[in-house]
Design an enzyme around this catalytic site. Sequence first.
Site, PDB file in Angstrom:
ATOM      1  CG  HIS A  33       7.858  -1.567   4.282  1.00  0.00           C
ATOM      2  ND1 HIS A  33       6.965  -2.606   4.382  1.00  0.00           N
ATOM      3  CD2 HIS A  33       7.168  -0.456   4.661  1.00  0.00           C
ATOM      4  CE1 HIS A  33       5.778  -2.147   4.791  1.00  0.00           C
ATOM      5  NE2 HIS A  33       5.874  -0.848   4.984  1.00  0.00           N
TER       6      HIS A  33
ATOM      7  CG  HIS B 140      -0.289   0.045   2.547  1.00  0.00           C
ATOM      8  ND1 HIS B 140      -0.834  -0.541   3.658  1.00  0.00           N
ATOM      9  CD2 HIS B 140       0.871   0.624   2.978  1.00  0.00           C
ATOM     10  CE1 HIS B 140      -0.048  -0.332   4.706  1.00  0.00           C
ATOM     11  NE2 HIS B 140       0.991   0.380   4.307  1.00  0.00           N
TER      12      HIS B 140
ATOM     13  CD  GLU C   7       2.395  -1.843   6.654  1.00  0.00           C
ATOM     14  OE1 GLU C   7       2.229  -0.691   7.060  1.00  0.00           O
ATOM     15  OE2 GLU C   7       2.686  -2.093   5.455  1.00  0.00           O
TER      16      GLU C   7
HETATM   17  C1  DHB Z   1       6.032   3.531   3.123  1.00  0.00           C
HETATM   18  C2  DHB Z   1       5.460   2.274   3.284  1.00  0.00           C
HETATM   19  C3  DHB Z   1       4.390   2.108   4.159  1.00  0.00           C
HETATM   20  O1  DHB Z   1       3.802   0.896   4.409  1.00  0.00           O
HETATM   21  C4  DHB Z   1       3.862   3.192   4.829  1.00  0.00           C
HETATM   22  O2  DHB Z   1       2.776   2.992   5.589  1.00  0.00           O
HETATM   23  C5  DHB Z   1       4.433   4.444   4.685  1.00  0.00           C
HETATM   24  C6  DHB Z   1       5.533   4.616   3.826  1.00  0.00           C
HETATM   25  C7  DHB Z   1       7.171   3.709   2.183  1.00  0.00           C
HETATM   26  O3  DHB Z   1       7.650   2.759   1.569  1.00  0.00           O
HETATM   27  O4  DHB Z   1       7.618   4.859   2.015  1.00  0.00           O
HETATM   28 FE    FE Z   2       2.171   1.023   5.905  1.00  0.00          FE
END
Ligand code: DHB
Ligand code: FE
Length: 284
Positions: free
Chosen positions: A193, A12, A240
């Site tokens: 991430h 997302h 997540e």
């Molecule tokens: C990013 C990814 C996320 O899941 C989020 O909630 C906010 C930023 C990103 O990759 O920048």
């Molecule tokens: Fe996120």
Amino acid sequence: MAKITASVYTSHVPAIGAALDLGKTHEPYWQPVFKGYEYSKQWMKDNTPDVIFLVFNDHATAFSLEMIPTFAIGCAAEYQPADEGWGPRPVPRVIGHPELAAHIAQSMIQSDFDLTIVNKMDVDHGLTVPLSLMCGQPQAWPCPVIPFAVNVVQYPVPSGLRCYNLGRAIAHAVKSFDAPLKVQIWGTGGMSHQLQGPRAGLINREFDNAFLDRLVTEPKALAATPHIDYVREAGSEGIELVMWFVARGAMADAEGGAAPTVKHRFYHVPASNTAVGHLILENN
Ligand code: DHB
Ligand code: FE
């Protein structure tokens, strides 16, 4: 009777929403990301459901540290895109399905899943970016959406197995709704991430691809992965991914039915700080 026809899984990343809203989808950085969703947009047109049950996480937008529901079901008639700091995204408001949502809440609470009922909530990129990826930039979203928020921001967060079993209860609830509705369930967020600390920017392709493989073939065993493994292997925000188990647990094979068909699979790095993963599974 209502039925779950398919499940969709997607990251997302907020910058994806910004790229769409600012007309950057054909720039070399973004083009490969959006190319991975071309099949999906056509599939959505060909398989538009009556309702999307959209499992997402709020990022301290509707909720804050003052109140942290573990599982919250949206029972409102509509939801506005949230202002996340740069103004609300210029996307359509989200129309809810209060009757089906109230029925699911009733059924699940009676099955001992103590949901929080939400009758007013703004929805952030966790919900609007998956809709944009799957539907493009329409004047109105193609069908009503039931937002279902999972806390994956502030520990303690629910286990993958709890999410999987919750999905089974959602499927049970949908089946007992007395109207011939086609319902899709979407699990969103992920993949690997990490947004902060010394390991910010961490991506783990091997972990992500094994997760995609096993989500299809052995989701219940995969759901037993402890939180610490996500944090170590997929970064702190990789947690997540537990939301994907809600959608996967709602598929027919979780109750002994036929295995789903994989209609589409896509993986791409990078998009902002995130590895983008995407699956479409259809019930048979
Ligand atoms: C990013 C990814 C996320 O899941 C989020 O909630 C906010 C930023 C990103 O990759 O920048
Ligand atoms: Fe996120």
